[in-house]
Design an enzyme around this catalytic site. Sequence first.
Site, PDB file in Angstrom:
ATOM      1  N   SER A 198      -3.706  -4.194 -29.865  1.00 52.29           N
ATOM      2  CA  SER A 198      -4.569  -5.035 -30.699  1.00 52.29           C
ATOM      3  C   SER A 198      -5.485  -5.819 -29.768  1.00 52.29           C
ATOM      4  CB  SER A 198      -3.700  -6.016 -31.504  1.00 52.29           C
ATOM      5  OG  SER A 198      -4.493  -7.066 -32.028  1.00 52.29           O
ATOM      6  N   TYR A 251       3.284 -12.275 -32.655  1.00 47.60           N
ATOM      7  CA  TYR A 251       2.566 -10.993 -32.731  1.00 47.60           C
ATOM      8  C   TYR A 251       1.775 -10.754 -31.440  1.00 47.60           C
ATOM      9  CZ  TYR A 251      -0.689  -7.483 -34.660  1.00 47.60           C
ATOM     10  OH  TYR A 251      -1.430  -6.348 -34.887  1.00 47.60           O
TER      11      TYR A 251
END
Length: 241
Positions: A143, A156
Site C-alpha cells: 500500500s 495497518y
Amino acid sequence: MSKQLEGQVALVTGAGRGIGRAIARALGAAGAHVVAAARSQKEIETVAREITTAGGRAMALPLDIAQEDHVGAAFAQVRGKLGRLDVLVNNAGIGRFGPLVDFASADLKQVVAVNLLGTFWCCQQAMRLMIPQRRGYIINISSVVGFKGYPNQAAYTATKHAVMGLTKSLAVEAQPHGIRVSAILPGGVDTGMVGDARPDLDRSILMRPEDIAQSVMFLLSLSEKAAVDEIYIRRRTSQPF
Ligand SMILES: NC(=O)c1ccc[n+]([C@@H]2O[C@H](COP(=O)([O-])OP(=O)(O)OC[C@H]3O[C@@H](n4cnc5c(N)ncnc54)[C@H](OP(=O)(O)O)[C@@H]3O)[C@@H](O)[C@H]2O)c1
C-alpha cells in the site's frame, strides 16, 4: 495464438472481491490456470466461474491465510491438483482503523496475523514449490502506507511497512533460484476496504481494481532479465491520497 500465461498456474489470495477479483480475472484472461483463494467460499466460486465462463481455467481454494496450517494444506492441494505454481499474488489483507490510544489488542493481532504472518506463510509455501522449478514470481500487494503514514492507520501501516521489508529481503534471497519478488503499493482503490478506511473520500475519484490488475500484468509481461522492486501507483491528483 497462445496467450501470455498459457500453461502457468497463478494463485491469488483475497481473490473473492475487490482488487484480488480483478487480478484473478486478468490472470485468467491471459491464459493462467487461476487458483482463487479466500475465506468466503461463495465469492471465490463466483470468481472461478467468471473466469471459466470467459473461456479460462480456474479453481476456488478456501483459505484463511491467518492460520499457518490452512496455508500449508492449501498449497499442498495446489501441488497435488495442478503440480506447480508459477505466480503467487499475495493480495489478501484487512484494515482496522482508529486512533492508536484506543486501538483494541484483538484488532492489532488480527491485522498482523493476516497482513504480515499470512503473507509470510504464503511466501514460504510458494518458495517451497518454486525453488525446485527454478522459476516463479511472487507479487505482494502492499500500500502507499507501506511507504508513508496516515493518522488512525498505525496497525495497518505497520503491517504494510512489514510487507515491504519481507518483499525486499525475499527478493534478494529468491533471486539465485530464478524467482522474482516485487511489491505493488496502491493508493486509494474503489473497494469495500477503502470505504472503511476513509469514509470521508468520494469513491468516484479513486482508482479501479483493474488499475492494480494491470500493474500485475505489467510485471508478468517483463522478460526474466528485468527485476522491478516496487510499483507505487496512486490516483491522479496533486494531493496525496
Ligand atoms: N482498496 C484500497 O484502497 C487499497 C489500497 C492499498 C492497498 N490495498 C491492499 O489491497 C489488498 C486488497 O484490498 P481490497 O481493497 O481489494 O480489499 P477487500 O475488498 O476488503 O478484499 C479483501 C480480500 O482479502 C480476503 N481476505 C481477508 N482476510 C483473509 C484471510 N484471513 N485469508 C484469506 N483471505 C482473506 C477477503 O476475503 P474473505 O474475507 O472472504 O477471506 C477479500 O477477498 C489488501 O492487501 C489491501 O491492504 C487496498
